[in-house]
Motif scaffolding. Structure first.
Motif, short mmCIF file in Angstrom:
data_model
loop_
_atom_site.label_atom_id
_atom_site.label_comp_id
_atom_site.label_asym_id
_atom_site.label_seq_id
_atom_site.Cartn_x
_atom_site.Cartn_y
_atom_site.Cartn_z
N GLU A 303 -2.18 60.98 -16.66
CA GLU A 303 -2.00 62.94 -16.88
C GLU A 303 -0.33 63.08 -17.33
O GLU A 303 0.31 62.42 -16.56
N ASP A 436 1.03 64.43 -27.52
CA ASP A 436 0.36 64.68 -26.33
C ASP A 436 -1.03 64.42 -26.88
O ASP A 436 -1.70 64.11 -26.27
N ASN A 437 -1.50 64.18 -28.29
CA ASN A 437 -2.87 64.04 -29.29
C ASN A 437 -3.23 62.98 -28.40
O ASN A 437 -4.08 62.17 -28.54
N ARG A 440 -3.54 62.00 -25.05
CA ARG A 440 -5.11 61.98 -25.08
C ARG A 440 -5.70 61.42 -25.36
O ARG A 440 -6.76 60.72 -24.89
N ARG A 443 -6.26 58.59 -23.39
CA ARG A 443 -6.69 58.28 -22.36
C ARG A 443 -8.01 58.50 -22.02
O ARG A 443 -9.11 58.42 -21.08
N GLU A 444 -8.34 59.07 -23.35
CA GLU A 444 -9.78 59.08 -24.16
C GLU A 444 -10.77 57.62 -23.85
O GLU A 444 -11.29 57.60 -23.82
#
Length: 817
Positions: A303, A436-437, A440, A443-444
């Protein structure tokens, strides 16, 4: 000059522009020497008729011009003259026009006049006196100059001096390269020479120049050129019109940078790579030195940070994601790419993190008491490389801080301005979305890989039964997850279960379904079921799950199309019992390299409807290799499954090679590019259990045999050097044999197996499963299995067509020598 038709070129029309005012040139005697096409249109007099005439004869009142102060008073010639006069027309009554005369000073001191005429419908209604015209020319945004054939300035209006800051007296009589030396001025003169040679106007030629009044401020000009000719066709010079387009040029450059950013930033979904792309693009376009620092949580796909509150006393850890400089190797940087960055506090860096607003420092102060005074190492770099201007822009997306981008100018570069900050903020905002993409995605993907790692076995252990190796490649290479699974499950009696399965589809939904099925197989394997019975229970389980998930289309579809092959290998007998549910059959490679496929009923895929499964026993010779796989390994768009199985067999035809090498070789034969389906290969090299490691006795179903069974077990333990385990083993053997005599049927078999553990097995012909009871204090029996459970590390029961086997395991503790 009679009959000649020499005209001024239609600069505006030839360039695709609207027509301008009528223009003419008059010499010092008042004779017309040049006549433009617009003058022809306005007066109705052809150029051939006008050239050579006294200019006054073209006016309704010739005295109107001759009495003007500009003609009668030499001291006022520099102002020219303007007014409204009547223009004679060859095809009708005179027409009122607005007339403007501009003196053109020749090199010998003589005077010529440039005359422009505009219809009254095109001029404003306010009084057109000399003062008004002078005010108009002073505030006009278009600069106008006339140059002779040597490109020396003979006339210039006030607006041009306002544009480039060069006064009239410095410009008159000089070429542009003498006033503004440099390659840009040389390119402009080249265009003027081309216009003089060809007569073809040139419109909107752009060039840059440094204003003498502001040597650090570069301006951009859009200039148009057209040639002036006399009545005999001789070239008199060139007229130059100039507009300052600095703002337009800056906007164009900004759009170009942002357009380039859309193609160069975010080319991958790697956070650190995206940070470097931002730094690389900004250098030389915005700054001389750029760094991009991201919060460590962002670089690791976690995050992002919320905006730091003023009360927070600590600064989060940052990692350098990008660094670029006009100097090779970016020697200005205190930290290399990938290193942890220390953020000085207090400083503009922490101020940006707290407020979320950018920081602009046009002149970077290195004076004592400035914020750099608290960071001597950074201050030394600033001084060494002459860093003089600073911008710090926060990188934030969706209300959270991702990091900061720092822009620095050094040496002779101009200080940053507000426009530079706006461009940097727009660039960083675009990069922030890509970052940010990427964050993410990281993270995914991390979550997906963690899911896959937890769903598949971390380490395959075949025990004494088999040597195993595996290889798995998902079709979804982006996330690295799929629906294939494999397993090696230790069973009682040194046996092992080999499992391979395939869920329809691939990706995280298939992986989640695979995890549920793998857990179900583990649970059923612990019941020591036969392969066909286990698949039947698994089919029932999937049908129930499918009913529960009927509202979730992806999950229900995956579960209803799963296939599975389940095999159990016993190293004591070298027999492998297997059954399959719609899965490709295994491939057995003999010690000599020959390939065979056992005749194993296919069965239906799991969850498609009522199905029955059939087990088959196969003897596996010493030195063979058995391959379990999914259809993604043997079936492609260009090759059917039978050809793929033959290809796999030919690759594995060297069973003496290490299993890991065989796995790699099998996947190397796949077509290059992305797989159509997940591909899995599980290889097993069966081992045999030497006769010296197990002992078997057939016993009659008689209570007196219990003592004999204990004696046999004790003697065997002594032969194995496990005398220290005698007491416990005698007790377990006594209880299991007693139960078989009392509650079983037919002959009884006692077997002891020594491998990693000591196994005691008692087999009888009954299929009734003994249950663990909790006897009451007054009961005389019922404590046997409870006692066994307390003494053994593991215990259980398995059924077979011949009856059941009750077993117990003990950890081996060798007797001290």
């Amino acid at each position: 000059m009679a009959g000649a038709r020499n005209t001024m070129p239609e600069a505006g029309r030839e360039a695709g522009q609207s027509a301008g005012p009528a223009m003419a040139e008059v010499d010092a005697r008042g004779v017309v020497v040049a006549w433009s096409p617009e003058a022809e249109r306005l007066s109705g007099v052809a150029a051939a008729d006008a050239i050579g005439l006294f200019a006054g004869r073209l006016l309704a009142d010739p005295e109107a011009v001759l009495q003007a102060p500009a003609f009668t008073d030499r001291s006022r010639r520099g102002d020219g003259w303007s007014g409204i006069v009547g223009l004679r027309r060859g095809d009708g009554p005179p027409r009122d026009v607005y007339l403007r005369t501009h003196p053109l000073t020749e090199r010998d001191g003589g005077v010529r006049w440039l005359v422009t005429a505009t219809e009254m419908t095109a001029v404003p209604s306010w009084p057109m006196n000399g003062a008004g015209v002078r005010a108009l020319l002073t505030g006009a945004p278009i600069g106008i100059a006339v140059r002779d054939t040597d490109l020396r300035c003979t006339w210039v209006n006030d607006a041009l001096a306002l544009q480039d800051g060069i006064p009239r007296e410095k410009r008159l009589g000089r070429r542009l390269t003498e006033v503004l030396p440099g390659p840009e001025a040389e390119s402009v003169e080249a265009v003027m020479r081309m216009v003089l040679r060809s007569g073809k106007p040139q419109v909107d030629h752009e060039y840059r120049a440094w204003m003498p009044t502001r040597p650090q401020q570069e301006h951009a000009f859009s200039t148009s050129f057209f040639r002036l000719d006399d009545a005999d066709g001789r070239t008199l010079g060139v007229c130059v019109m100039s507009v300052d387009v600095t703002d337009r040029q800056r906007a164009r450059e900004r759009l170009a940078v942002l357009s380039e950013a859309s193609t160069r930033i975010g080319t991958t979904l790697e956070v650190m790579r995206t940070g470097q792309e931002l730094a690389d693009l900004a250098v030389a376009r915005i700054a001389d030195y750029v760094t991009v620092d991201l919060a460590e949580s962002v670089a690791e796909g976690e995050e992002s940070l919320a905006r730091l509150g003023a009360a927070i006393g600590r600064v989060p850890a940052f990692r350098r994601a990008g660094v670029a400089s006009v100097h090779d190797g970016a020697p200005e940087s205190l930290f290399s790419r990938g290193e942890t960055v220390s953020v000085p506090a207090p400083s503009p860096f922490t101020e940006v993190l707290v407020t979320g607003a950018s920081h602009l420092e046009p002149v970077l102060s290195t004076a004592r008491g400035a914020w750099l005074d608290e960071d001597q190492e950074r201050l030394a770099k600033v001084r060494r490389y002459a860093m003089h201007s600073l911008m710090i822009v926060p990188i934030h997306a969706r209300g959270a801080v991702l990091g900061v981008a720092v822009f620095v100018r050094m040496g002779d570069s101009m200080p940053f301005e507000t426009d530079d900050l706006r461009l940097a903020e727009e660039l960083v905002a675009r990069a922030a979305l890509s970052l940010d993409n990427a964050r993410r995605y990281v993270r995914e993907r991390t979550a997906a890989l963690a899911l896959q790692r937890n769903l598949l076995p971390g380490r395959l252990v075949g025990g004494v039964a088999v040597e195993v190796a595996s290889h798995y490649v998902p079709a979804d290479t982006e996330h690295g997850v799929g629906g294939d699974w494999f397993d090696v499950i230790p069973l009682s009696g040194a046996r092992v279960a080999l499992v391979v399965g395939d869920v329809v589809g691939h990706g995280i939904n298939a992986a989640a379904t695979m995890g549920r099925l793998r857990a179900a197989v583990h649970t059923l394997a612990n019941l020591d079921l036969c392969p066909d019975e286990l698949l039947s229970h698994l089919d029932d389980t999937i049908s129930r799950l499918g009913a529960e998930d009927s509202g979730v289309q992806e999950r229900a579809a995956a579960e209803s199309g799963a296939t599975c092959l389940y095999a159990v290998y016993d190293p004591a007998t070298r027999r492998c019992t297997m059954a399959r549910a719609g899965h490709p059959p295994p491939v057995i490679i003999s010690p000599q390299g020959g390939m065979s496929v056992p005749d194993l009923p296919a069965g239906l895929p799991l969850g498609v409807g009522p199905a029955s499964f059939e087990s088959v026993e196969v003897d596996l010779p010493e030195g063979c290799v058995i391959a379990f796989y999914t259809d993604g390994l043997v079936e492609t768009r260009d090759q059917d499954i039978d050809a793929g199985i033959r290809r796999l067999g030919s690759v594995l035809a060297r069973p003496d090679r290490p299993l890991d090498e065989l796995c790699t070789a099998a996947f190397d034969t796949l077509p290059s590019g992305a797989l159509d389906d997940d591909a899995t290969l599980l290889l097993a090299r069966p081992r045999s259990l030497p006769p010296s490691q197990f002992a078997t006795w057939d016993l009659p179903s008689d209570p007196v045999v219990v003592a004999h069974a204990r004696a046999l077990a004790t003697a065997q333990l002594t032969g194995w050097g496990l005398e220290g385990m005698t007491a416990t083993t005698e007790l377990i053997v006594s209880e299991l044999v007693t139960n078989a005599v009392r509650h079983g049927a037919g002959p009884i078999t006692l077997r002891l197996i020594r491998h990693e553990v000591l196994v005691i097995e008692v087999t009888d012909a009954s299929d009734s499963v003994p249950r663990l009871r909790h006897a009451r204090p007054t009961d005389e029996g019922g404590r046997g299995l409870f006692l066994v459970a307390q003494l053994a590390s593991r215990r259980g029961t398995r059924n077979s067509p011949a009856g059941k086997t009750v077993w117990a395991e003990q950890e081996i503790n060798p007797s001290p020598s």
